[in-house]
Design a protein around this motif. Structure first.
Motif, PDB file in Angstrom:
ATOM      1  N   ARG A  31       5.600   0.078   5.122  1.00  0.00           N
ATOM      2  CA  ARG A  31       5.750   1.458   4.642  1.00  0.00           C
ATOM      3  C   ARG A  31       7.164   2.021   4.657  1.00  0.00           C
ATOM      4  O   ARG A  31       7.431   3.019   4.009  1.00  0.00           O
ATOM      5  CB  ARG A  31       4.833   2.387   5.451  1.00  0.00           C
ATOM      6  N   TYR A  36       7.165  -0.643  -1.404  1.00  0.00           N
ATOM      7  CA  TYR A  36       5.875  -0.990  -0.800  1.00  0.00           C
ATOM      8  C   TYR A  36       4.897   0.165  -0.994  1.00  0.00           C
ATOM      9  O   TYR A  36       3.749  -0.040  -1.414  1.00  0.00           O
ATOM     10  CB  TYR A  36       6.035  -1.303   0.698  1.00  0.00           C
ATOM     11  N   ARG A  40       1.413  -0.054  -2.969  1.00  0.00           N
ATOM     12  CA  ARG A  40       0.186   0.294  -2.262  1.00  0.00           C
ATOM     13  C   ARG A  40      -0.575   1.394  -3.004  1.00  0.00           C
ATOM     14  O   ARG A  40      -1.806   1.348  -3.120  1.00  0.00           O
ATOM     15  CB  ARG A  40       0.523   0.749  -0.849  1.00  0.00           C
ATOM     16  N   HIS A 327       9.092  -6.219  18.030  1.00  0.00           N
ATOM     17  CA  HIS A 327       7.786  -5.894  17.448  1.00  0.00           C
ATOM     18  C   HIS A 327       8.071  -5.395  16.035  1.00  0.00           C
ATOM     19  O   HIS A 327       9.216  -5.448  15.592  1.00  0.00           O
ATOM     20  CB  HIS A 327       7.052  -4.855  18.308  1.00  0.00           C
TER      21      HIS A 327
HETATM   22  O1  CP3 Z   1       4.995  -8.800   9.354  1.00  0.00           O
HETATM   23  C1  CP3 Z   1       4.705  -8.673   8.145  1.00  0.00           C
HETATM   24  O2  CP3 Z   1       5.463  -8.132   7.325  1.00  0.00           O
HETATM   25  C2  CP3 Z   1       3.399  -9.276   7.618  1.00  0.00           C
HETATM   26  C3  CP3 Z   1       2.304  -8.387   7.512  1.00  0.00           C
HETATM   27  C4  CP3 Z   1       1.482  -7.991   8.728  1.00  0.00           C
HETATM   28  C5  CP3 Z   1       0.691  -6.818   8.738  1.00  0.00           C
HETATM   29  N1  CP3 Z   1      -0.047  -6.803   9.881  1.00  0.00           N
HETATM   30  C6  CP3 Z   1       0.650  -5.814   7.679  1.00  0.00           C
HETATM   31  C7  CP3 Z   1       0.129  -4.461   7.977  1.00  0.00           C
HETATM   32  C8  CP3 Z   1       1.249  -8.652   9.917  1.00  0.00           C
HETATM   33  C9  CP3 Z   1       1.873  -9.939  10.454  1.00  0.00           C
HETATM   34  C10 CP3 Z   1       0.276  -7.895  10.635  1.00  0.00           C
HETATM   35  C11 CP3 Z   1      -0.269  -8.307  11.934  1.00  0.00           C
HETATM   36  C12 CP3 Z   1      -1.069  -7.339  12.702  1.00  0.00           C
HETATM   37  N2  CP3 Z   1      -2.034  -6.480  12.239  1.00  0.00           N
HETATM   38  C13 CP3 Z   1      -1.030  -7.228  14.111  1.00  0.00           C
HETATM   39  C14 CP3 Z   1      -0.185  -8.068  15.019  1.00  0.00           C
HETATM   40  C15 CP3 Z   1       1.226  -7.635  15.016  1.00  0.00           C
HETATM   41  C16 CP3 Z   1       1.465  -6.224  15.453  1.00  0.00           C
HETATM   42  O3  CP3 Z   1       1.934  -5.442  14.645  1.00  0.00           O
HETATM   43  O4  CP3 Z   1       1.172  -5.942  16.640  1.00  0.00           O
HETATM   44  C17 CP3 Z   1      -1.956  -6.236  14.493  1.00  0.00           C
HETATM   45  C18 CP3 Z   1      -2.246  -5.753  15.888  1.00  0.00           C
HETATM   46  C19 CP3 Z   1      -2.600  -5.790  13.299  1.00  0.00           C
HETATM   47  C20 CP3 Z   1      -3.701  -4.800  13.202  1.00  0.00           C
HETATM   48  C21 CP3 Z   1      -3.269  -3.629  12.421  1.00  0.00           C
HETATM   49  N3  CP3 Z   1      -3.102  -3.618  11.055  1.00  0.00           N
HETATM   50  C22 CP3 Z   1      -2.983  -2.340  12.916  1.00  0.00           C
HETATM   51  C23 CP3 Z   1      -3.011  -1.946  14.381  1.00  0.00           C
HETATM   52  C24 CP3 Z   1      -2.636  -1.574  11.810  1.00  0.00           C
HETATM   53  C25 CP3 Z   1      -2.353  -0.103  11.805  1.00  0.00           C
HETATM   54  C26 CP3 Z   1      -1.015   0.180  12.384  1.00  0.00           C
HETATM   55  C27 CP3 Z   1      -0.107   0.666  11.327  1.00  0.00           C
HETATM   56  O5  CP3 Z   1       1.066   0.250  11.340  1.00  0.00           O
HETATM   57  O6  CP3 Z   1      -0.561   1.476  10.520  1.00  0.00           O
HETATM   58  C28 CP3 Z   1      -2.680  -2.393  10.665  1.00  0.00           C
HETATM   59  C29 CP3 Z   1      -2.348  -2.026   9.270  1.00  0.00           C
HETATM   60  C30 CP3 Z   1      -1.193  -2.759   8.665  1.00  0.00           C
HETATM   61  N4  CP3 Z   1      -1.004  -4.128   8.699  1.00  0.00           N
HETATM   62  C31 CP3 Z   1      -0.152  -2.197   7.889  1.00  0.00           C
HETATM   63  C32 CP3 Z   1       0.675  -3.252   7.452  1.00  0.00           C
HETATM   64  C33 CP3 Z   1       1.885  -3.179   6.552  1.00  0.00           C
HETATM   65  C34 CP3 Z   1      -0.036  -0.747   7.548  1.00  0.00           C
HETATM   66  C35 CP3 Z   1      -0.961  -0.539   6.391  1.00  0.00           C
HETATM   67  C36 CP3 Z   1      -0.538   0.569   5.510  1.00  0.00           C
HETATM   68  O7  CP3 Z   1      -0.844   1.717   5.875  1.00  0.00           O
HETATM   69  O8  CP3 Z   1       0.057   0.286   4.449  1.00  0.00           O
END
Ligand code: CP3
Length: 352
Positions: A31, A36, A40, A327
Motif C-alpha cells: 500500500r 499498488y 488494487r 519486518h
Molecule cells: O512481502 C511481499 O511483498 C509479498 C507479499 C506478502 C503479503 N503478505 C501481502 C499482503 C507476504 C509475504 C505476506 C505474508 C503475510 N501475510 C504474513 C507474514 C509476514 C508478516 O507480515 O508478518 C502475515 C502474518 C500475513 C497475514 C496478513 N495479511 C495480515 C496480518 C494482513 C493485514 C495486515 C495489513 O498489512 O493490512 C494481511 C494483508 C496483506 N498481505 C496485505 C498485503 C500487501 C495488505 C492488503 C491490502 O490491504 O492491500
C-alpha cells in the motif's frame, strides 16, 4: 534482449561471495506504492489481487520498476493456504484478516484437507509461472509460506491477536488438537512450497511472524520443529541450481542457534537482534537476512543512509548477508525513502 542475470541474492543466501550486498524488502509490493493502490482498486479487493495471476504478477513487478532491488517476492498471502483448506478468510481493510469459523478441536483439525496446490491454489502457481516469464532472469523470484505455527494462530484465533490466549491455551490444555493441526499444516506447506519451486520459485521463505510469542520450550516444539520438518521435505535443487530456504522468526533472536540447525540456508532477523552478534552466534552455518527497523524509513534520507552503513558495519566483511528490513514496509512510508535505502545499500556495500 535478455538483461544481465542478477543472482546476488541466491549467492548471498548460500554464503558465496558477492560484489555487493543484495537487498530486497519484505512487503516491497504494497500500500505504500500509489500504483499498488491503483491496481488494487481496479482488482476490487486484496483477495482478487492474490487470485488473479495477471494482477499478482503486476503488483509483484511494481517495486522492481521503481527500485533496483535484487529479488522479486511472489505477491500472495500466507492465508491463501488455510483458504485452500476450506476456511473462509476475509481481508477487511484496516483491521487485518478474519476467519469466521476457527479451528478449535482435534476433530476440526482432522476434517481439514491437505490441498493439491496445482488444483486448489492454481492461481498462485500460475502467478509464479507468469512472474518468472516476465522477470526473464533479471532477478530471482522468492516463493513463500507462513510457518505452520503462524498460520495456525490465524486458524485458531480467528484473526490476529494480542495475547494469543486461545491457541496458547490449546497448547497447554489440549496439545493433541494443536499437534493434529500443525501436522496437517506441515504436510500442506511441504506440498505448497514444492509446487512453488516446481513452478519456478528460486528461493523460498518461511514467515514465522508469531513464533516469538512462545516460551523457549513451546517455540522448539510448535514453531521450530514443524518448520524443520517442512524444510526436510523440500526439493532443494531445480534445474541444477540449489533452492535456498530462509527461515524468519520475528522476535526469535534468542533462538538463533536452534534455528541454524533447522536445515535452513539463511535466517531472517529483526531489529531487536544485533546483526554482528547474530553472526557470531551462527558462524558459517547460515546466511543472515535483515534487519533494519521498518520505522527507520520515516527518517530523512541522510539518516537512512547512516543506519544502512551501521547495519552493514555490524554484519562486517565477508559473505552471507542479505539486506532487508526486520519486518514488512509500513503502508504510510514515503517511496522516496525506500529509494534512498536501496541506493545506500548498493553504494555502501560495494567493494572493488
Ligand atoms: O512481502 C511481499 O511483498 C509479498 C507479499 C506478502 C503479503 N503478505 C501481502 C499482503 C507476504 C509475504 C505476506 C505474508 C503475510 N501475510 C504474513 C507474514 C509476514 C508478516 O507480515 O508478518 C502475515 C502474518 C500475513 C497475514 C496478513 N495479511 C495480515 C496480518 C494482513 C493485514 C495486515 C495489513 O498489512 O493490512 C494481511 C494483508 C496483506 N498481505 C496485505 C498485503 C500487501 C495488505 C492488503 C491490502 O490491504 O492491500
Amino acid at each position: 534482449m535478455t538483461e544481465a542475470r542478477n543472482d546476488l541474492l541466491l549467492r548471498a543466501l548460500l554464503r558465496e561471495p558477492t560484489p555487493r550486498t543484495p537487498v530486497w524488502l519484505m512487503r516491497q509490493a504494497g500500500r505504500y506504492l500509489p500504483e499498488y493502490r491503483a491496481t488494487r482498486a481496479r482488482a476490487g479487493s486484496f483477495h482478487a489481487l492474490c487470485t488473479t495471476p495477471d494482477y499478482a504478477c503486476e503488483v509483484t513487478l511494481q517495486p522492481l520498476r521503481r527500485f533496483p532491488l535484487d529479488a522479486a517476492i511472489l505477491f500472495s498471502d500466507i492465508l491463501m493456504l488455510p483458504q485452500a483448506m476450506g476456511l473462509k478468510v476475509e481481508f477487511e481493510s484496516g483491521e487485518g484478516p478474519r476467519i469466521a469459523q476457527p479451528v478449535r478441536t482435534a476433530a476440526d483439525a482432522a476434517r481439514l484437507p491437505v490441498p493439491d496446490p496445482e488444483a486448489e491454489l492454481r492461481p498462485v502457481m500460475d502467478a509464479v509461472r507468469l512472474i518468472r516469464r516476465e522477470l526473464n532472469g533479471r532477478v530471482p523470484l522468492i516463493g513463500f509460506a507462513g510457518s505452520p505455527w503462524t498460520v495456525a494462530t490465524y486458524m485458531v484465533e480467528g484473526g490476529t491477536s494480542k495475547s494469543f490466549s486461545v491457541i496458547k491455551g490449546m497448547a497447554y490444555a489440549e496439545p493433541a488438537a494443536l499437534e493434529a493441526l500443525l501436522d496437517r499444516l506441515t504436510r500442506a506447506t511441504v506440498l505448497y512450497l514444492n509446487a512453488q519451486i516446481a513452478a519456478g520459485a528460486q528461493a523460498v521463505m518461511l514467515f514465522d511472524t508469531w513464533g516469538g510469542i512462545l516460551s523457549p520450550d513451546l517455540y522448539r516444539r510448535y514453531s521450530l520443529a514443524p518448520m524443520t520438518a517442512v524444510i526436510a521435505g523440500l526439493v532443494r535443487e531445480r534445474d541444477g541450481e540449489r533452492v535456498p530456504v530462509i527461515l524468519f522468526t520475528k522476535n526469535g533472536g534468542a533462538w538463533l542457534e536452534d534455528q541454524a540447525a533447522s536445515g535452513a540456508d539463511a535466517l531472517g532477523i529483526d531489529w531487536t537482534t544485533d546483526l554482528g552478534r547474530a553472526r557470531t552466534q551462527v558462524g558459517a552455518r547460515v546466511a543472515l537476512q535483515g534487519n533494519l527497523d521498518p520505522c527507520a524509513l520515516y527518517a530523512p534520507a541522510a539518516t537512512i543512509r547512516m543506519l544502512v552503513e551501521r547495519a552493514l558495519k555490524s554484519y562486517g566483511a565477508g559473505p552471507g548477508h542479505v539486506f532487508n528490513l526486520g519486518h514488512g514496509i509500513l503502508p504510510d512510508v514515503n517511496p522516496d525513502h525506500v529509494a534512498a535505502l536501496v541506493a545506500a545499500v548498493h553504494e555502501l556495500s560495494a567493494h572493488a
